[in-house]
Design a protein around this motif. Structure first.
Motif, short mmCIF file in Angstrom:
data_model
loop_
_atom_site.label_atom_id
_atom_site.label_comp_id
_atom_site.label_asym_id
_atom_site.label_seq_id
_atom_site.Cartn_x
_atom_site.Cartn_y
_atom_site.Cartn_z
N GLU A 173 -12.67 -5.06 -0.41
CA GLU A 173 -11.93 -4.32 0.63
C GLU A 173 -11.60 -2.91 0.15
O GLU A 173 -11.70 -2.62 -1.04
N THR A 174 -11.14 -2.12 1.08
CA THR A 174 -10.75 -0.76 0.70
C THR A 174 -9.62 -0.79 -0.34
O THR A 174 -8.73 -1.64 -0.27
N HIS A 355 4.11 -8.99 0.41
CA HIS A 355 3.36 -8.10 1.29
C HIS A 355 1.88 -8.48 1.30
O HIS A 355 1.35 -9.04 0.35
N HIS A 356 1.23 -8.14 2.41
CA HIS A 356 -0.18 -8.55 2.56
C HIS A 356 -1.17 -7.58 1.92
O HIS A 356 -2.32 -7.90 1.70
N TRP A 357 -0.79 -6.37 1.64
CA TRP A 357 -1.60 -5.35 0.96
C TRP A 357 -2.96 -5.11 1.59
O TRP A 357 -3.99 -5.24 0.90
N PRO A 358 -3.02 -4.71 2.85
CA PRO A 358 -4.33 -4.42 3.46
C PRO A 358 -5.04 -3.27 2.76
O PRO A 358 -6.27 -3.22 2.74
N GLY A 359 -4.27 -2.33 2.17
CA GLY A 359 -4.91 -1.20 1.49
C GLY A 359 -5.02 -1.43 -0.02
O GLY A 359 -5.34 -0.50 -0.78
N ASN A 360 -4.71 -2.65 -0.45
CA ASN A 360 -4.87 -3.06 -1.84
C ASN A 360 -4.21 -2.13 -2.86
O ASN A 360 -3.12 -1.64 -2.60
N VAL A 361 -4.91 -1.86 -3.99
CA VAL A 361 -4.25 -1.10 -5.06
C VAL A 361 -3.93 0.33 -4.63
O VAL A 361 -2.93 0.90 -5.04
N ARG A 362 -4.76 0.90 -3.76
CA ARG A 362 -4.46 2.25 -3.31
C ARG A 362 -3.14 2.27 -2.55
O ARG A 362 -2.30 3.15 -2.73
N GLU A 363 -2.93 1.27 -1.72
CA GLU A 363 -1.68 1.19 -0.96
C GLU A 363 -0.49 1.00 -1.90
O GLU A 363 0.54 1.65 -1.77
N LEU A 364 -0.68 0.12 -2.90
CA LEU A 364 0.39 -0.11 -3.87
C LEU A 364 0.75 1.20 -4.58
O LEU A 364 1.91 1.54 -4.77
N ARG A 365 -0.27 1.95 -4.92
CA ARG A 365 -0.07 3.24 -5.59
C ARG A 365 0.76 4.19 -4.71
O ARG A 365 1.69 4.83 -5.17
N ASN A 366 0.42 4.22 -3.44
CA ASN A 366 1.16 5.10 -2.52
C ASN A 366 2.61 4.67 -2.36
O ASN A 366 3.51 5.50 -2.29
N VAL A 367 2.81 3.34 -2.30
CA VAL A 367 4.18 2.83 -2.15
C VAL A 367 5.00 3.20 -3.38
O VAL A 367 6.13 3.69 -3.28
N VAL A 368 4.43 2.99 -4.57
CA VAL A 368 5.16 3.31 -5.80
C VAL A 368 5.44 4.81 -5.86
O VAL A 368 6.54 5.23 -6.22
N VAL A 398 -8.06 -4.65 8.35
CA VAL A 398 -8.25 -3.62 7.34
C VAL A 398 -8.81 -2.36 8.00
O VAL A 398 -9.80 -2.40 8.70
N MET A 399 -8.11 -1.27 7.78
CA MET A 399 -8.54 0.00 8.34
C MET A 399 -8.98 0.89 7.22
O MET A 399 -8.50 0.78 6.11
N LYS A 400 -9.87 1.78 7.50
CA LYS A 400 -10.12 2.81 6.49
C LYS A 400 -10.66 4.05 7.18
O LYS A 400 -11.09 3.99 8.32
N ALA A 401 -10.56 5.15 6.44
CA ALA A 401 -11.04 6.40 7.02
C ALA A 401 -12.53 6.28 7.26
O ALA A 401 -13.27 5.85 6.39
#
Ligand SMILES: Nc1ncnc2c1ncn2[C@@H]1O[C@H](COP(=O)(O)OP(=O)(O)OP(=O)(O)O)[C@@H](O)[C@H]1O
Ligand SMILES: [Mg+2]
Length: 462
Positions: A173-174, A355-368, A398-401
């Motif tokens: 996934e993204t 959390h379900h983390w649809p954006g995975n590690v990138r999303e986690l990074r943004n949240v932190v 899952v969305m992505k650009a």
């Protein structure tokens, strides 16, 4: 793979002689007779020579100004100046700007060869250092996580680093780390001394992608001005990273498969077959098998790529890794933003795990990033987690650009930060307009100056 030398010399006889001389020694030679021509190749066409051999004063100016411009934009390369009337101020300035050496004409070819060899060695060494000091210098350990799933990924990566594969597919996934893994594979693998060249197959229309990959001869199609080496050629000896391969046009897929199997390509409009020795790493967030069933991905290419396939697990399937990922991120953003977050309350961990983390590690990074930036003391602020309702774990699409025709769709699910969106928009527009800054600025409704400022801000090289 032949290294490239750019010769900038306006005396045509000498230029031709130097070209012959270096071609005989297996250099790929680009001969330019004016600053404008050299600027075109270096800055617009992004030719990446290892060595530049340049006259000092040309009909249209002094080559030092070009050296100064290029220094900021290029990967490490060495410049040697060759001049008939080497004035002292020029040579001092040349050395100050980091030129490798300075030779007076007429120059003995034997001596010139020694200097060029020295310059090539020096540029190669700098490129290796640049590669090692980038973030994945730590090898497979750059893929962080203590879960069994992450350990499996690292073990597989370790094996792959010793295997001479010609093509490999990374799926996931993204935000699961496909780009990261591609870099680990290149930088630790058998092709590490060669270049890593990257292209996003979703960003370009078919014809443009084809000429990017295979290159073209002058006049191969309307608008094909000069001869251009394609990315497959440029990556020879190294790695070609094809991101979003799932989006590649099906006819082009056939051509790519042939190139992988024959290890030869032909430039568009070209007669001659050119040998390329390149390892291909393809990444996609699509399910390729499903794409095959739908008829939008070629079965033969799928089988070729899936000899070595690496499936990256989604973050929600390896919750134990969250802790290992969060701490280094907190540390990184503490440093960047001058914060001192040190305490993460149990409720925060609990939310992060739910959390379900649809954006995975990138999303986690943004949240932190958001939480550290907004922290007021040593405590990680629960109130800024803002993970929405999805911590109740209903699946979120899952969305992505992605590019859709002339439009660009961006996810608003927190998987992409605002800055990232802006960078992505600019990069996509640049690619669409063949890296032409004026056309790109026009398409984005802004000025050339503003665009240039942003290119610098986001470290976008064109
Ligand atoms: N296991 C991991 N350990 C450390 N960092 C990771 C890991 N996985 C991903 N990252 C980091 O998360 C971010 C997103 O990863 P990356 O860009 O490689 O994802 P991707 O799979 O290529 O996503 P996309 O499909 O959207 O291109 C990067 O900053 C990357 O370094
Ligand atoms: Mg990626």
């Amino acid at each position: 793979m032949a290294d490239t030398i750019l010769i900038l010399e306006d005396e045509s006889l000498l230029g031709a002689e130097l070209r012959r001389h270096f071609q005989r020694q297996d250099w790929e030679v680009c001969l330019c007779s004016s600053l404008a021509e050299a600027r075109h190749w270096l800055l617009e066409q992004q030719l990446d020579p290892l060595v530049v051999l340049s006259d000092m004063s040309l009909g249209d100016g002094n080559a030092l100004s070009l050296l100064e411009e290029v220094r900021k934009a290029q990967r490490p390369q060495e410049w040697i100046f060759l001049t008939g009337y080497g004035s002292i101020p020029d040579s001092v300035q040349a050395l100050r700007l980091g030129a490798f050496d300075f030779l007076e004409k007429p120059c003995d070819l034997g001596r010139l060869d020694l200097v060029v060899q020295g310059a090539a060695r020096s540029a190669r060494a700098q490129r290796r250092v640049e590669l090692m000091s980038s973030s994945v210098g730590q090898g497979v350990d750059a893929f962080v996580g203590r879960s069994e799933a992450a350990e499996r990924v690292r073990a597989l990566l370790q094996r792959l680093l010793t295997v001479p594969f010609s093509a490999l597919a990374i799926t996931g996934e993204t935000g699961t780390g496909k780009g990261l893994v591609a870099r680990i594979l290149h930088q630790g693998g058998l092709h590490r001394d060669g270049p890593m060249v990257e292209i996003n197959c979703a960003a370009l229309p078919k014809e443009l992608l084809e000429s990017e990959l295979f290159g073209h001869e002058a006049g191969a199609f309307t608008g094909a001005k000069g001869r251009r080496r394609g990315l497959l050629e440029q990556a020879s000896g190294g790695t070609l990273f094809l991101d979003e391969l799932g989006e590649m046009d099906i006819e082009l897929q056939a051509k790519l498969l042939k190139a992988i199997e024959d290890k030869r390509i032909r430039r568009l409009g070209g007669e001659q077959e050119i040998q390329v020795d390149v390892q291909i790493i393809a990444a996609t967030h699509r399910n390729l098998q499903q794409r095959v069933e739908q008829g939008s991905f070629r079965e033969d290419l799928y089988h070729r790529l899936s000899v070595f396939q690496l499936e990256l697990p989604a973050l929600r399937e390896r919750l134990d890794d969250i802790q290992d990922l969060v701490w280094p991120l907190v540390h990184e953003f503490n440093l960047k933003a001058n914060r001192r977050v040190r305490h993460i309350p149990p409720e925060v961990w609990q939310r992060l795990r739910q959390h379900h983390w649809p954006g995975n590690v990138r999303e986690l990074r943004n949240v932190v990033e958001r939480c550290v930036l907004l922290a007021e003391d040593e405590r990680f602020p629960l109130e800024w987690l803002q993970l929405g309702k999805s911590h109740e774990a209903e699946p979120v699409p899952v969305m992505k650009a992605e590019v859709q025709g002339d439009a660009l769709v961006l996810p608003l699910d927190g998987s992409m930060a605002l800055d990232e969106m802006e960078k992505h928009i600019i990069e996509t527009a640049l690619t669409r307009h063949g890296n032409n800054v004026v056309a790109t600025a026009r398409a984005l409704g802004t000025t050339r100056e503003t665009l240039r400022y942003r290119l610098q801000k986001y470290h976008i090289k064109i």
